[in-house]
Design a protein around this motif. Structure first.
Motif, PDB file in Angstrom:
ATOM      1  N   ARG A 150       0.824  -1.208   0.000  1.00 38.94           N
ATOM      2  CA  ARG A 150       0.000   0.000   0.000  1.00 38.94           C
ATOM      3  C   ARG A 150       0.861   1.262   0.000  1.00 38.94           C
ATOM      4  O   ARG A 150       0.544   2.241  -0.680  1.00 38.94           O
ATOM      5  CB  ARG A 150      -0.932   0.003   1.213  1.00 38.94           C
ATOM      6  CG  ARG A 150      -2.166  -0.885   1.055  1.00 38.94           C
ATOM      7  CD  ARG A 150      -3.011  -0.878   2.305  1.00 38.94           C
ATOM      8  NE  ARG A 150      -2.607  -1.904   3.256  1.00 38.94           N
ATOM      9  CZ  ARG A 150      -2.755  -1.799   4.568  1.00 38.94           C
ATOM     10  NH1 ARG A 150      -3.254  -0.709   5.107  1.00 38.94           N
ATOM     11  NH2 ARG A 150      -2.385  -2.783   5.360  1.00 38.94           N
ATOM     12  N   LYS A 151       1.966   1.244   0.754  1.00 41.55           N
ATOM     13  CA  LYS A 151       2.861   2.399   0.777  1.00 41.55           C
ATOM     14  C   LYS A 151       3.456   2.655  -0.604  1.00 41.55           C
ATOM     15  O   LYS A 151       3.529   3.809  -1.058  1.00 41.55           O
ATOM     16  CB  LYS A 151       3.969   2.186   1.801  1.00 41.55           C
ATOM     17  CG  LYS A 151       3.528   2.329   3.245  1.00 41.55           C
ATOM     18  CD  LYS A 151       4.707   2.153   4.203  1.00 41.55           C
ATOM     19  CE  LYS A 151       4.278   2.369   5.648  1.00 41.55           C
ATOM     20  NZ  LYS A 151       5.402   2.211   6.604  1.00 41.55           N
ATOM     21  N   ALA A 152       3.872   1.604  -1.266  1.00 41.14           N
ATOM     22  CA  ALA A 152       4.456   1.746  -2.604  1.00 41.14           C
ATOM     23  C   ALA A 152       3.427   2.278  -3.596  1.00 41.14           C
ATOM     24  O   ALA A 152       3.724   3.152  -4.417  1.00 41.14           O
ATOM     25  CB  ALA A 152       5.018   0.415  -3.073  1.00 41.14           C
ATOM     26  N   LEU A 153       2.212   1.762  -3.523  1.00 38.70           N
ATOM     27  CA  LEU A 153       1.162   2.211  -4.434  1.00 38.70           C
ATOM     28  C   LEU A 153       0.803   3.666  -4.180  1.00 38.70           C
ATOM     29  O   LEU A 153       0.604   4.450  -5.116  1.00 38.70           O
ATOM     30  CB  LEU A 153      -0.075   1.325  -4.288  1.00 38.70           C
ATOM     31  CG  LEU A 153      -1.206   1.618  -5.290  1.00 38.70           C
ATOM     32  CD1 LEU A 153      -0.756   1.283  -6.700  1.00 38.70           C
ATOM     33  CD2 LEU A 153      -2.463   0.826  -4.940  1.00 38.70           C
ATOM     34  N   ALA A 154       0.719   4.050  -2.905  1.00 37.77           N
ATOM     35  CA  ALA A 154       0.384   5.434  -2.568  1.00 37.77           C
ATOM     36  C   ALA A 154       1.451   6.395  -3.084  1.00 37.77           C
ATOM     37  O   ALA A 154       1.141   7.472  -3.611  1.00 37.77           O
ATOM     38  CB  ALA A 154       0.220   5.584  -1.065  1.00 37.77           C
ATOM     39  N   ALA A 155       2.718   6.014  -2.946  1.00 39.59           N
ATOM     40  CA  ALA A 155       3.806   6.865  -3.442  1.00 39.59           C
ATOM     41  C   ALA A 155       3.735   7.012  -4.958  1.00 39.59           C
ATOM     42  O   ALA A 155       3.921   8.102  -5.508  1.00 39.59           O
ATOM     43  CB  ALA A 155       5.150   6.278  -3.030  1.00 39.59           C
ATOM     44  N   ARG A 159       2.960  10.550  -7.323  1.00 41.31           N
ATOM     45  CA  ARG A 159       3.776  10.988  -8.458  1.00 41.31           C
ATOM     46  C   ARG A 159       2.921  11.177  -9.707  1.00 41.31           C
ATOM     47  O   ARG A 159       3.040  12.182 -10.415  1.00 41.31           O
ATOM     48  CB  ARG A 159       4.888   9.971  -8.729  1.00 41.31           C
ATOM     49  CG  ARG A 159       6.018   9.969  -7.691  1.00 41.31           C
ATOM     50  CD  ARG A 159       7.198   9.156  -8.179  1.00 41.31           C
ATOM     51  NE  ARG A 159       6.849   7.736  -8.317  1.00 41.31           N
ATOM     52  CZ  ARG A 159       7.002   6.841  -7.355  1.00 41.31           C
ATOM     53  NH1 ARG A 159       7.466   7.206  -6.177  1.00 41.31           N
ATOM     54  NH2 ARG A 159       6.679   5.574  -7.553  1.00 41.31           N
ATOM     55  N   ARG A 160       2.058  10.209  -9.966  1.00 43.04           N
ATOM     56  CA  ARG A 160       1.223  10.293 -11.176  1.00 43.04           C
ATOM     57  C   ARG A 160       0.197  11.414 -11.071  1.00 43.04           C
ATOM     58  O   ARG A 160      -0.121  12.075 -12.065  1.00 43.04           O
ATOM     59  CB  ARG A 160       0.540   8.952 -11.430  1.00 43.04           C
ATOM     60  CG  ARG A 160       1.495   7.872 -11.932  1.00 43.04           C
ATOM     61  CD  ARG A 160       0.741   6.620 -12.346  1.00 43.04           C
ATOM     62  NE  ARG A 160       0.148   5.956 -11.204  1.00 43.04           N
ATOM     63  CZ  ARG A 160      -0.929   5.167 -11.260  1.00 43.04           C
ATOM     64  NH1 ARG A 160      -1.540   4.989 -12.409  1.00 43.04           N
ATOM     65  NH2 ARG A 160      -1.381   4.576 -10.186  1.00 43.04           N
ATOM     66  N   SER A 161      -0.338  11.613  -9.868  1.00 41.44           N
ATOM     67  CA  SER A 161      -1.321  12.671  -9.667  1.00 41.44           C
ATOM     68  C   SER A 161      -0.708  14.044  -9.904  1.00 41.44           C
ATOM     69  O   SER A 161      -1.313  14.916 -10.552  1.00 41.44           O
ATOM     70  CB  SER A 161      -1.886  12.590  -8.250  1.00 41.44           C
ATOM     71  OG  SER A 161      -2.780  13.650  -7.996  1.00 41.44           O
ATOM     72  N   THR A 162       0.509  14.245  -9.411  1.00 43.89           N
ATOM     73  CA  THR A 162       1.193  15.523  -9.622  1.00 43.89           C
ATOM     74  C   THR A 162       1.417  15.776 -11.106  1.00 43.89           C
ATOM     75  O   THR A 162       1.198  16.890 -11.614  1.00 43.89           O
ATOM     76  CB  THR A 162       2.536  15.542  -8.878  1.00 43.89           C
ATOM     77  OG1 THR A 162       2.299  15.361  -7.479  1.00 43.89           O
ATOM     78  CG2 THR A 162       3.266  16.849  -9.109  1.00 43.89           C
ATOM     79  N   ALA A 163       1.828  14.750 -11.825  1.00 42.47           N
ATOM     80  CA  ALA A 163       2.063  14.891 -13.256  1.00 42.47           C
ATOM     81  C   ALA A 163       0.766  15.168 -14.012  1.00 42.47           C
ATOM     82  O   ALA A 163       0.723  16.007 -14.920  1.00 42.47           O
ATOM     83  CB  ALA A 163       2.734  13.632 -13.799  1.00 42.47           C
ATOM     84  N   ALA A 164      -0.304  14.468 -13.635  1.00 45.37           N
ATOM     85  CA  ALA A 164      -1.586  14.654 -14.319  1.00 45.37           C
ATOM     86  C   ALA A 164      -2.146  16.047 -14.079  1.00 45.37           C
ATOM     87  O   ALA A 164      -2.662  16.696 -14.999  1.00 45.37           O
ATOM     88  CB  ALA A 164      -2.573  13.590 -13.861  1.00 45.37           C
TER      89      ALA A 164
END
Length: 245
Positions: A150-155, A159-164
Motif C-alpha cells: 500500500r505504501k508503494a502504491l500510494a507513493a 507521483r502520477r497525480s502531480t504529473a496529471a
C-alpha cells in the motif's frame, strides 16, 4: 455556545515537521477553548489504513484524544488524500466522522460543509477515479493488501497525480458554479464552506433570489495556516495561524 472552528487541507506528513507543530499548537491552545472543531478533509497528506505504524499518526491521534477529552468536540470529514481514515483512528482520537456534504445550522443560518472535490465536476477523469476508489469493495481489497504494498502504491499515485494535474487547466481543477448552486439549493442553504482547491476567498452568490456565500478555506504550509472562526451572534471571520517564533 462557544466558538466553532473550521480548518481544511493541512496535509500533515512526516517530511513536514513544522506543519505538524503548527497543528499541534492549535490543538493544545486555541482549540481547547472552542466548542467544536471541524476538519474538512485532507488532515493528512496520505492515509493508507488505520494499521499504518507511522509515528506521526499516533502523535496526532493522541493530541486529538487530549482535545476531545478536554471537552472540545472534533469532527472529521474525509478528503481526497485521507478518505481511508477508519473506525480505529476515529475511536482512539475521539473524533466523529461527518458525511460529505454535511449540513448544519449556525445562528439560524443553514450551512453546508464539504471537502470540495465533489464540486469539481468539470474534471471528469478525477470524478471517475473518485467513484472507483470510494467503492466499498475496492477499499476492502486495498486494505487487505500488505502495508508495504500500500505504501508503494500510494507513493506511485502521488507521483502520477502531480504529473496529471500539471497538464490540467486551472478552470477544470476549480469548482463548477452550477454544481455549487445545486448543492445550495438541495440543502436550502445560504452558505457553503469547503477546501480542496487551495484558493481561499469568499464568493457571493444569488440562489433563488437569496444572497448566499461560498467560503473557500486555505491550505496550510510551513509558513502558516488559516482558521475560520464562527462566534455565536458575531458571524464568521478568518484568522491566520503563524508558526511560533
Amino acid at each position: 455556545m462557544g466558538e466553532t472552528l473550521f480548518v481544511s487541507d493541512i496535509h500533515l506528513a512526516p517530511r513536514r515537521p513544522a506543519l505538524t507543530r503548527l497543528f499541534l499548537d492549535l490543538l493544545e491552545g486555541r482549540a481547547r477553548h472552542a466548542a467544536r472543531l471541524y476538519v474538512l478533509g485532507d488532515l493528512f497528506d496520505a492515509w493508507i489504513g488505520d494499521d499504518d505504524d507511522e509515528p506521526l499518526h499516533r502523535e496526532i491521534g493522541a493530541a486529538l484524544a487530549a482535545l476531545t477529552a478536554a471537552g472540545t468536540q472534533c469532527f472529521i470529514q474525509h478528503g481526497n488524500r485521507d478518505f481511508l481514515i477508519g473506525r480505529r483512528f476515529l475511536r482512539t482520537s475521539g473524533c466523529r466522522p461527518i458525511p460529505d456534504p454535511h449540513p448544519l445550522t449556525l445562528d439560524g443560518e443553514r450551512v453546508i460543509l464539504m471537502h470540495g472535490d465533489l464540486l469539481c465536476t468539470d474534471d471528469l477523469a478525477y470524478q471517475r477515479f473518485r467513484r472507483r476508489v470510494r467503492n466499498p469493495l475496492v477499499r476492502r481489497l486495498f486494505l487487505w493488501r500488505s502495508l508495504a504494498w500500500r505504501k508503494a502504491l500510494a507513493a506511485d499515485y502521488r507521483r502520477r497525480s502531480t504529473a496529471a494535474n500539471a497538464d490540467k487547466s486551472a478552470a477544470i481543477m476549480d469548482v463548477t458554479e452550477a454544481t455549487v448552486r445545486r448543492y445550495l439549493q438541495r440543502h436550502r442553504a445560504t452558505r457553503l464552506i469547503h477546501g480542496h482547491t487551495h484558493r481561499p476567498a469568499d464568493h457571493p452568490l444569488l440562489i433563488d433570489g437569496r444572497s448566499a456565500t461560498r467560503m473557500v478555506l486555505a491550505d496550510w504550509s510551513e509558513r502558516g495556516g488559516e482558521l475560520l472562526v464562527h462566534r455565536p451572534g458575531a458571524g464568521f471571520r478568518r484568522e491566520p495561524l503563524l508558526p511560533a517564533a
